[in-house]
Scaffold this active site. Sequence first.
Site, PDB file in Angstrom:
ATOM      1  N   LYS A   1       0.839  -1.203   0.000  1.00 29.02           N
ATOM      2  CA  LYS A   1       0.000   0.000   0.000  1.00 29.02           C
ATOM      3  C   LYS A   1       0.866   1.242   0.000  1.00 29.02           C
ATOM      4  CE  LYS A   1      -3.991   2.123   0.457  1.00 29.02           C
ATOM      5  NZ  LYS A   1      -3.623   2.962  -0.701  1.00 29.02           N
TER       6      LYS A   1
ATOM      7  N   LYS B   1       4.903   2.381   8.518  1.00 25.93           N
ATOM      8  CA  LYS B   1       3.773   3.238   8.877  1.00 25.93           C
ATOM      9  C   LYS B   1       2.494   2.422   9.107  1.00 25.93           C
ATOM     10  CE  LYS B   1       3.612   6.904   6.270  1.00 25.93           C
ATOM     11  NZ  LYS B   1       3.321   7.884   5.191  1.00 25.93           N
TER      12      LYS B   1
ATOM     13  N   LYS C   1       5.311   1.873  -2.947  1.00 28.48           N
ATOM     14  CA  LYS C   1       5.263   3.266  -3.398  1.00 28.48           C
ATOM     15  C   LYS C   1       5.563   3.310  -4.877  1.00 28.48           C
ATOM     16  CE  LYS C   1       4.854   7.378  -1.359  1.00 28.48           C
ATOM     17  NZ  LYS C   1       4.238   7.603  -0.038  1.00 28.48           N
TER      18      LYS C   1
ATOM     19  N   THR D   1      -4.857  13.257   6.362  1.00 26.69           N
ATOM     20  CA  THR D   1      -3.468  13.390   6.817  1.00 26.69           C
ATOM     21  C   THR D   1      -3.352  14.593   7.754  1.00 26.69           C
ATOM     22  OG1 THR D   1      -2.857  12.546   4.637  1.00 26.69           O
ATOM     23  CG2 THR D   1      -1.067  13.328   6.037  1.00 26.69           C
TER      24      THR D   1
ATOM     25  N   ASN E   1      -1.697  19.439   0.265  1.00 26.29           N
ATOM     26  CA  ASN E   1      -2.814  18.796   0.957  1.00 26.29           C
ATOM     27  C   ASN E   1      -2.519  18.594   2.442  1.00 26.29           C
ATOM     28  OD1 ASN E   1      -5.173  17.176   1.362  1.00 26.29           O
ATOM     29  ND2 ASN E   1      -3.857  15.369   1.207  1.00 26.29           N
TER      30      ASN E   1
ATOM     31  N   SER F   1      -7.274   5.818   3.853  1.00 31.71           N
ATOM     32  CA  SER F   1      -7.223   5.009   2.632  1.00 31.71           C
ATOM     33  C   SER F   1      -7.730   3.597   2.941  1.00 31.71           C
ATOM     34  CB  SER F   1      -5.786   4.903   2.110  1.00 31.71           C
ATOM     35  OG  SER F   1      -5.476   5.979   1.270  1.00 31.71           O
TER      36      SER F   1
END
Length: 422
Positions: A71, A95, A107, A191, A222, A354
Amino acid sequence: MDKKSYNPYDNMLEVLDSAAAELGLDKQDYITLRTPDRELKVSLPIKMDDGHTEVFEGYRVQHSNILGPYKGGIRYHQDVNIDEVKALAAWMTIKCAVVNIPYGGGKGGIKVDARKLSEGEKKRLTQKFALAISPIVGPTKDIPAPDVGSTPQIMAWFMDAYSSQFHENIPGVVTGKPVEVFGSKGRGIATGYGIMYCFKKVLEKTGKKMSDVKVAVQGFGNVGSVSAKLISDLGAKVVACSNVTGAVYCKDGIDVAEFEKFLSDDKDRDVKEFKANGVEYMSNADLIVCDCDVLVPAALEDQINETNAKNVKAKIIVEGANGPTTVAADQILSDMGIVLVPDILANAGGVTVSYFEWVQNNQNFYWTEQEVISKLEHQMDEAFEEVWKTSTENKVSMRTAAYMVALNRLVTAKKYKGEFLS
Ligand code: GLU
């Protein structure tokens, strides 16, 4: 610092090894986490609006799927390179394990300055990329999301291109989609919310009063914009904000809503055009060492390094960006008694929502924003408490503590699983 000498993946390995040593692990126990499972590099030929073809370079790195499907976001930036994507993928593994969601880490990235592309070019590039990496992604395999330079619109194009191969909607292949096309309420602000919860918690733990605190936020994307707004709504004074052109500083506080309005039509507008009483202009480098109590670096990696760490005036750092602090700087900051809430905890609100988006996609039942945000707060609070406890009990930094929490989960799961899926 010389950009070439900074290798974020080596940085990640150093922290991983020292956390493993704290836990008394043998290298054999976590050896698979030192190397990504898979690195894919793709060429993306795109017909530009003027008719010529340009070939862009894209990557998808899958670091670990011990705890679930890979992810992590897709970065659209001119400096994207394999070492960066590898580090970002590994940080996702850590994370997701820190906040205890059932995901591994991955990623992706495209080496492109997306600001220079037209909407049509961006769309074609995204579709090409989705198809190029489609053999290794999928809702139970690897689930991309937004990152620096990519947007909900880009996620919608990605989903559509991927789905077209199967002649059905496959919303769970990507998260961070617009709410209108299977996205989750609250994902865009998640976030920022997570950072605000960490900010609140760390002030509580260190006995600081909200109204006494001056906060500098680097970056107004963001992450930076939402956290700056939420932090100022809590009653703290946001004294500095910035974008790519530089920073504004005001010791009496900046009206964050005004700054947001100022950037609403052009997020890269020159900050020197922002006029308000008592405002000074400075560079992003000056912002890092400006007079403040809490620093929130919410832009890119390698912002606090060996060269400037000793000049940091903040007593608390909450990392909004991924990897803004180098290992060498970490040591200097900790010797100075600075409390640092690391990226892998502080900015985990994004991937947490997410996860909620993906759960909603899988069950085909959608939640209210209130439900999403309250679930997020619960998840962040639990993770913060666990990392704080590990840090105080073992007398290690919160970064080392977060890696320890994650490594514990990863190594335990790995022992149960055996050899095959790493
Ligand atoms: N790019 C974000 C991060 O670095 C979000 C990733 C996701 O939602 O999968 O955490």
